[in-house]
Design a protein around this motif. Sequence first.
Motif, PDB file in Angstrom:
ATOM      1  N   PRO A  76       0.830  -1.212   0.000  1.00 26.29           N
ATOM      2  CA  PRO A  76       0.000   0.000   0.000  1.00 26.29           C
ATOM      3  C   PRO A  76       0.864   1.261   0.000  1.00 26.29           C
TER       4      PRO A  76
ATOM      5  N   THR B 284      -1.799  -4.634  -1.719  1.00 29.61           N
ATOM      6  CA  THR B 284      -2.150  -5.692  -0.767  1.00 29.61           C
ATOM      7  C   THR B 284      -3.022  -5.166   0.368  1.00 29.61           C
ATOM      8  N   SER B 285      -3.228  -3.863   0.434  1.00 26.23           N
ATOM      9  CA  SER B 285      -4.147  -3.281   1.410  1.00 26.23           C
ATOM     10  C   SER B 285      -4.816  -2.089   0.756  1.00 26.23           C
ATOM     11  N   ALA B 286      -6.114  -1.895   1.041  1.00 25.68           N
ATOM     12  CA  ALA B 286      -6.870  -0.830   0.375  1.00 25.68           C
ATOM     13  C   ALA B 286      -6.190   0.517   0.553  1.00 25.68           C
TER      14      ALA B 286
ATOM     15  N   VAL C 155      -5.826 -10.345  -6.776  1.00 21.13           N
ATOM     16  CA  VAL C 155      -7.251 -10.026  -6.683  1.00 21.13           C
ATOM     17  C   VAL C 155      -7.389  -8.519  -6.880  1.00 21.13           C
TER      18      VAL C 155
END
Lengths: 229, 229, 229, 229, 229, 229
Positions: free
Chosen positions: F61, F85-87, F151
């Motif tokens: 991130p 990997t993190s919003a 994803v």
Amino acid sequence: MNVVVRNTPRLPDAVLDGFAAFGVATVHEAQGRTGLVAPQLRPIYSGARIAGSAVTVSLAPCDNWMIHVAVEQCRAGDILVVAPTSASDAGYFGDLLACSLAARGVRGLVIDAGVRDVRDLTTMGFPVWSRFVHAQGTVKETLGSVNVPVVCGGALVSPGDVVIADDDGVCIVPRLRAAEVARACAAREDKESGVRARLKAGELGLDIYKMRERLAERGLRYIDAPLEH
Amino acid sequence: MNVVVRNTPRLPDAVLDGFAAFGVATVHEAQGRTGLVAPQLRPIYSGARIAGSAVTVSLAPCDNWMIHVAVEQCRAGDILVVAPTSASDAGYFGDLLACSLAARGVRGLVIDAGVRDVRDLTTMGFPVWSRFVHAQGTVKETLGSVNVPVVCGGALVSPGDVVIADDDGVCIVPRLRAAEVARACAAREDKESGVRARLKAGELGLDIYKMRERLAERGLRYIDAPLEH
Amino acid sequence: MNVVVRNTPRLPDAVLDGFAAFGVATVHEAQGRTGLVAPQLRPIYSGARIAGSAVTVSLAPCDNWMIHVAVEQCRAGDILVVAPTSASDAGYFGDLLACSLAARGVRGLVIDAGVRDVRDLTTMGFPVWSRFVHAQGTVKETLGSVNVPVVCGGALVSPGDVVIADDDGVCIVPRLRAAEVARACAAREDKESGVRARLKAGELGLDIYKMRERLAERGLRYIDAPLEH
Amino acid sequence: MNVVVRNTPRLPDAVLDGFAAFGVATVHEAQGRTGLVAPQLRPIYSGARIAGSAVTVSLAPCDNWMIHVAVEQCRAGDILVVAPTSASDAGYFGDLLACSLAARGVRGLVIDAGVRDVRDLTTMGFPVWSRFVHAQGTVKETLGSVNVPVVCGGALVSPGDVVIADDDGVCIVPRLRAAEVARACAAREDKESGVRARLKAGELGLDIYKMRERLAERGLRYIDAPLEH
Amino acid sequence: MNVVVRNTPRLPDAVLDGFAAFGVATVHEAQGRTGLVAPQLRPIYSGARIAGSAVTVSLAPCDNWMIHVAVEQCRAGDILVVAPTSASDAGYFGDLLACSLAARGVRGLVIDAGVRDVRDLTTMGFPVWSRFVHAQGTVKETLGSVNVPVVCGGALVSPGDVVIADDDGVCIVPRLRAAEVARACAAREDKESGVRARLKAGELGLDIYKMRERLAERGLRYIDAPLEH
Amino acid sequence: MNVVVRNTPRLPDAVLDGFAAFGVATVHEAQGRTGLVAPQLRPIYSGARIAGSAVTVSLAPCDNWMIHVAVEQCRAGDILVVAPTSASDAGYFGDLLACSLAARGVRGLVIDAGVRDVRDLTTMGFPVWSRFVHAQGTVKETLGSVNVPVVCGGALVSPGDVVIADDDGVCIVPRLRAAEVARACAAREDKESGVRARLKAGELGLDIYKMRERLAERGLRYIDAPLEH
């Protein structure tokens, strides 16, 4: 034109109490999956389950004047339903108003906006379903209406409608449909309690509900996971 | 330029403790409806009510290095206020940092981002108000600053400001206004306790606040619901 | 093509139980900060901490038919992981399905959608992590699949993966990496417990982690707050 | 019970066209600041401004069957208003349905959900106000109703109500209030065009609206910025 | 206490115009990645790029009275920055206020709330960055302040600060740092234009920025995809 | 372990170009309503429609280092797919990176985070689908991976998968299913063009799709609106 409608019709307490026992999920199903308030309106504390007659309030954004007006129209067994005419997260309601409502036997509050003093409300046992918790104060400048139809959390609520609220949210039953919905709730509960016992005993829903044939018809295939080496 | 400002002024514990007793809603009203942090910052557990002196931290997104730096600047009676320079839901704070702060007498944390280890924090009784709960870890690569003014949840916080936090949210009182605001809080509470007693006794806010005349002037009409057959 | 995959491989209970003891934050760190489900999926009650083998369900929006199908594939030690193919806030799961899963020894549910009957689920002690609580019912019309890889809360979950869930959220460990991740968790915990003791004794992270030199190199400056008159 | 109500009353085209000329902001003000649909419903392209008679559709989440049913009930001058009974972001409407509605003279669509094929809809000049753009398909399995009252974006819409939509959003005028609201719109526009000319000429709203005295009474103070050295 | 501060200092037009040419992304980087307004504030139309001196307005939620007051304090080259004291999506600003500001040479509006009449504002070429577009009207009942520091979209803005706004959002430069930041912008642009030319010619950033060695040190591994049969 | 996978397999340009012509809604339907990226990822400008081979980037991130690494792995016909990997809402991508990608023949970018310099990207005609527009800068400190499965917006994307993006959003087709999906798209388009012609001619979907009987079986009732006096 802003009005306060007095002496709106209510259902008897015995009817309301029956709905509280059924709970939101059962009532919602029993009336054909209608009447739910948006799930963003959450209880300020867990475990409360109430039902009552709606006293509705339509008010200006960030202005809680009409809640003071509505208190006088409330009776024992009522639930106050508050909807601002524009979305707002301010705190329209706190412990003073709750004291006043509790003194009249009001059972709780549903508000499509914010509330405050939640520690006091919890201690008092005055249940509230709200979209926000926010200390932000409001003014008393603009008229609204009491006991007119309102849209609260996307649900249409008319004065005297049955409001059921628990940890699953809030559901509205139109007053004139209450008897019919109560019968459907009872029928549903009867059926569910039989199923519950069988499920606890290890029977499968696939068999109880006879789903296997329809699944096969639709083409569901069962395969085994490949062996790993 | 990144700095750590040491020995910022604080108010005496007695002043801070007074604010904790008033609570967020009263303090917010008493200082003219200012100072509230955004309602999206919620307590990780219910029932805590604290007040303390702000030690502020401005840090890079997804980087908690400056919290480690800030610990050393904290004293008994402080509350850590953390704001990333860009919105983030990562978990900047967990049980190790809480142990370290608790060992110094810090009263709690307000963070416009995420925290983790909330079960441990709850068991320890270390209260936190955060925008998210998220296990997502952070790095220690980029400098920030300690004890500079920060914007946290939309509120401006300077080091040494009074932070009050409870179930209603978080409110900031500028340090130099604290005495004046405390007096206004006390006056407000006095007034409210009288009103509360009258409301509990069933008197109406419409009468206590003498609202009826103004409502009529504005044109509010009372009508009775039509009879049903 | 819609399939139900039977007899997917699982890890032994002893391995799963070890992960429950570590908790989400530790596991996430130990496997290189991967595997977290979105923080919007929250537990319906506090305090549960579980680990189990994933049984995955991919289903149509507002249709819970495949959950009924999945129950039959569940064994003791499993956790059901449910992901609709389109975002939805309906309530796909309630107390009847929970009774059925509990009868089979299933440890809990992770669902990227809504659930209902949360009061019953809480009383039963059946833990759920969901994005919504909503009484809104679903239909049983469209096929989906069981035990295929799904994306749940932004995380890829394959059948048999380890699911760890607690108050910090939900983390997924790929089944074939479980042994390695478990070792890394144990190592991390060892290290942290030593640090925790030192922090509680008042030592600073700045010293324990030897951060002071690197902070100075990067140019962090310490200054004293100006005196006030 | 699911019904399709045929031959609902509409207002004449001349009345509808007048509302399109006034636009959403004026109509909303002229009818006492009511009737707005939630601002999250946005136009798929800029510049359209339409008014028409509502044909309403209440449908199951992720199921667009009832839109097909509703097409037959539409006439020239209508606007389709679609509300799922549960929040959903699926794409219920695309270019084929738009071709069908356009062939009948329908003026546009307001939907509290998603649409797709927006490039085609834009090319065709078929205006849509929706909460989402999403290619996600829907099924045709569950009945709903056509031309019953619905809540769309928080606004109550009855069949035959006037729908006005432009870049500012969507406003609903109850059919029986349309004449009165149209008069109020015209009056408001007259007044505003005079004010607009004076403002363009440099006159201040403070003077035109005679605000200075009331501001002073309320205690507004004017001070000069301190000189800088 | 509510005040209007007159004759706040501004920077010369030439300085402001320079910032408009640099644009938001460059200015934000050049002043050390600070000063950005939240990205939820978006332009009502594409392509505008402006810079100006902030005239700030702090106002009550759903009350735009203070914007009328602020108009009088605006001069050519200014940008109005409006922040309600509580979050709100109402439409505080429309074409009449825009006419008035345009007549005084104001360059645009930044508002942490809603606006309306966006079609007219677009036709006029009066650029606005807002969090919402909403026709919802506001009242004129409660005082606020003009030209005091405000928090707008999470950014602290003082009167006279430089506001830069374009399709990337809005950035604030403190007035007293403007000269220094302008120099840093120019330096950054010089450097970037050289890099841009090399990238267009096909050179890689990996080589221009000499990243390969550091990537290898950190342990990045390059592998070839397995052959497929 | 962080890796860059080189020489991942791609499909021929002719296949990719076919998908661009079908567009997102058709492809999504043709592959069984799977593969859609979350609708919150929107194009920065209207009208682009592209298809290409995915080069995937998993990054930390607020850290865009790996995008620089990925550029070297891109070829003509590729589309870069980036997932932190993190919003995060930071701006990971701007005009310099776009110049570099355009020089290599890359067709566009899909990113589950923010971008900046959107005016320049629009002028260049480099299409981007992103969750945010934000000038917020990122660092280059932490490794990630290139050409591993990621994803992105809730969709699983593997390197070499076909990415289709237009005004309706983004859809992913697994590389090995591309031929089969392309055939299904062609069949769907054939069918739809026939239906479109009939709908434009005024025929009803109710008749074309033969829905009337099934509606009647389910119990849909048609009634006429009551006459008004």
